[in-house]
Every structure is written in C-alpha cells, then in structure tokens.
Design a protein around this motif. Sequence first.
Motif, PDB file in Angstrom:
ATOM      1  N   GLU A  65      -6.078  -4.297   5.133  1.00  0.00           N
ATOM      2  CA  GLU A  65      -4.882  -3.640   4.609  1.00  0.00           C
ATOM      3  C   GLU A  65      -4.017  -3.110   5.750  1.00  0.00           C
ATOM      4  O   GLU A  65      -4.514  -2.711   6.796  1.00  0.00           O
ATOM      5  N   TRP A  66      -2.691  -3.115   5.518  1.00  0.00           N
ATOM      6  CA  TRP A  66      -1.786  -2.555   6.511  1.00  0.00           C
ATOM      7  C   TRP A  66      -0.459  -2.172   5.874  1.00  0.00           C
ATOM      8  O   TRP A  66      -0.124  -2.619   4.778  1.00  0.00           O
ATOM      9  N   ASP A  67       0.277  -1.308   6.559  1.00  0.00           N
ATOM     10  CA  ASP A  67       1.601  -0.855   6.135  1.00  0.00           C
ATOM     11  C   ASP A  67       2.636  -1.377   7.119  1.00  0.00           C
ATOM     12  O   ASP A  67       2.349  -1.565   8.303  1.00  0.00           O
ATOM     13  N   THR A  88       0.983  -5.929  -3.195  1.00  0.00           N
ATOM     14  CA  THR A  88       1.977  -5.377  -2.281  1.00  0.00           C
ATOM     15  C   THR A  88       2.645  -4.207  -2.977  1.00  0.00           C
ATOM     16  O   THR A  88       3.087  -4.326  -4.125  1.00  0.00           O
ATOM     17  N   GLN A  89       2.727  -3.075  -2.311  1.00  0.00           N
ATOM     18  CA  GLN A  89       3.360  -1.883  -2.870  1.00  0.00           C
ATOM     19  C   GLN A  89       4.533  -1.478  -1.991  1.00  0.00           C
ATOM     20  O   GLN A  89       4.573  -1.767  -0.802  1.00  0.00           O
ATOM     21  N   THR A  90       5.506  -0.792  -2.609  1.00  0.00           N
ATOM     22  CA  THR A  90       6.580  -0.191  -1.835  1.00  0.00           C
ATOM     23  C   THR A  90       7.070   1.051  -2.545  1.00  0.00           C
ATOM     24  O   THR A  90       7.004   1.148  -3.777  1.00  0.00           O
ATOM     25  N   GLU A  98       4.548  -1.915  -7.533  1.00  0.00           N
ATOM     26  CA  GLU A  98       3.521  -2.805  -7.018  1.00  0.00           C
ATOM     27  C   GLU A  98       3.721  -4.218  -7.523  1.00  0.00           C
ATOM     28  O   GLU A  98       4.085  -4.434  -8.678  1.00  0.00           O
ATOM     29  N   SER A  99       3.473  -5.182  -6.655  1.00  0.00           N
ATOM     30  CA  SER A  99       3.480  -6.590  -7.019  1.00  0.00           C
ATOM     31  C   SER A  99       2.052  -7.116  -6.971  1.00  0.00           C
ATOM     32  O   SER A  99       1.370  -6.973  -5.964  1.00  0.00           O
ATOM     33  N   TYR A 115       6.284  -0.725   3.011  1.00  0.00           N
ATOM     34  CA  TYR A 115       5.544  -1.724   2.255  1.00  0.00           C
ATOM     35  C   TYR A 115       4.069  -1.556   2.600  1.00  0.00           C
ATOM     36  O   TYR A 115       3.713  -1.347   3.766  1.00  0.00           O
ATOM     37  N   ALA A 116       3.228  -1.667   1.597  1.00  0.00           N
ATOM     38  CA  ALA A 116       1.785  -1.546   1.810  1.00  0.00           C
ATOM     39  C   ALA A 116       1.099  -2.778   1.246  1.00  0.00           C
ATOM     40  O   ALA A 116       1.328  -3.150   0.094  1.00  0.00           O
TER      41      ALA A 116
END
Length: 332
Positions: A65-67, A88-90, A98-99, A115-116
């Motif tokens: 995981e990364w931002d 993917t979150q933002t 979230e997608s 974005y996460a």
Amino acid sequence: MSDEHPKRASVTLGGDDFEGAVEQLSRVFGRFDGRPTGRTSEFAWSTSLHSASGLVLVSGYYEGEWDLWPVDDTPEMLSILRCHQGATQTSFRGSTVESTAGSMLLANNLEAGRYALRGDRIVSDALFVDWEIIARNAASLFDQPLKGSLNIAPEIALSDSSAAWMAGLMDTIADGMRTNGPLLHSPLAAAHMAEALSNLILLNVPNHFTQFIERKPAAVAPRQVKQAIDYMHKHIARPITVQAIAQAIGVSSRSLEISFRSFKGVTPAAYLRGIRLKAAHAELCDPASSLTIREICLKWGFFHIGRFSAVYRDAYGVSPSESRRRFNKSQV
C-alpha cells in the motif's frame, strides 16, 4: 507524459524500490510525491504508461500500500480510476471516496487530496485526460467557459447504464493504447476517442454544467452547416474534433449537432467519418499510394481495421482488399 520524453508514446517500468518508483514515474508522467504505508522491504511494482493525443493510460500492478499526492507542477488532468483488484481512495470535498472493482473514480487530479492505494495487491487502470480537452468541450457543449471547479461527482457505480458505457469506452481506449496499439499510431482516432469520452462524462456525470443540459440551444443556419463542411474538407488530414469545428465557425457543438441532424440527417461526427471514408477509398484506388490497408485506416482515423472493413463494405459493396485488387488488375 513529461516533456523530458516528448516523443515517447509507451514505456514500461518496474522494480522493488519505493523511492525508485516515485522517481521513475515522476520522470515520465509528471511530478508527484508519495509515501509507503507498509514495509518498503515488501514493496514491488510494475507499471506501463502510454500517451496519445491528450490521453495518458497508466496500468499498474503494486504489491504494498502507498499514498500519493500532486505537487505544484503536476499537470492538470481529469483522472478516471478503475481498480480490478484492491482499492483506490481519495479525499474529495471533505469526504473519502473509493474505487473498487464495482466502481470508477473521477476527479480533477489537482482538486483531489491524497490518493491511497489499498490492499495486499493492487491492479488498476488510470486514464488521464488533459484538462484542456475537458474545459474546451465543456465550453463548446454548454456555450460558456469553465470557470472554477467542475464539481464533478467523484464515485460512479458501474451498475449504472451510463457508467457502463463510460467503462466500456475506457476499456476500448486502453486496449487501443496497450502493447503498441493502433491509437498510438492514429492521432485522428485518439483525438476522437478523447472527445467522445469527455462528452460522455460531461453529459452523464453530475457536474457544474448539469443544470444547463436541458436548455435548448439556438439553431444554426444552413450557411454555418456549409461552413462546417468546408472546414472538414480543408482540415481532413488533421485530428480535428466536432468541438474544434464548432469553435472555428463560432457556434456551440450542441447547436451544430442539432443543425446537422436537421439539414443533413446525420451527426457532424458521422458526416466527418463519411468524408474520411471517401478519402480512404480514394487512397485504396490510388496507384501512387504504397501504404498498406492498415496504414490507410490509421491515416484517416479508423483504428479498428475490422470495423473499417465493415463500414467500407456497407458503403462500396466490396472489402478494402477487394478494391485494391480490382484496381491493381485494371492497371495490368
């Protein structure tokens, strides 16, 4: 992609070093910053980037995981994110969206927060559309410039019919750009794809202009339809769009669309395709042309040779290869 590689249409990168990932991706895509949220010793990644006519496709595979977040000189784009595995979150307008595999995420990449990427393994496609295309098409569709935020709804469920159309078009674009695909060799086709996707989003996803969609545009005079046709013929070999045509003659694209349907019985895009089909037919029958059928397709904006052949047969009663064979025989 970054101006450092202005002619590079495709690049594949990968590794197991997080700092190397940020550095390499920033170099070819445009600067951003990021940080891992797990142990960097377990991080691995592989990404392919493809660019054509205002479109950038980033297909990524990440273990860990990364931002990431934009910096001052990150290029402004509409980001369309689809996760096939992971999420993917933002942060967007004070909330987190979230997608996942069942949705798409849309945002101006400079308006969104961090974005996460979440999950042990993230597989995603991100399609970025140059913001100038979005702003230009919005102004043409709605007869007014885009000022300030587009305020687009960020999360779109794929169960919605219009979202399914957008996802299908995004998949078509992605297939046309990957592995040295035909969209990388046909700026005409890529520009039309970018325009079609932009319009589909602007007309179907809630945004700042939604309130104007039902307003009936003023009619265009037959004289201006003729001006549009003249413009099409003059610029047939360039990657022009309906928006560019409308802007050149001083009307909105919606007005031009309605007027072409009224006076010609087809859309301006269909009329333009007809002109290009005639040009492709003429080149197939030109003894001086040494281009292959596929090269002729791409030259005149038809990136799918199977569909071109079907349209060509409907128009001329024979396949493109039959036209070329008949002509060659007539020269013997």
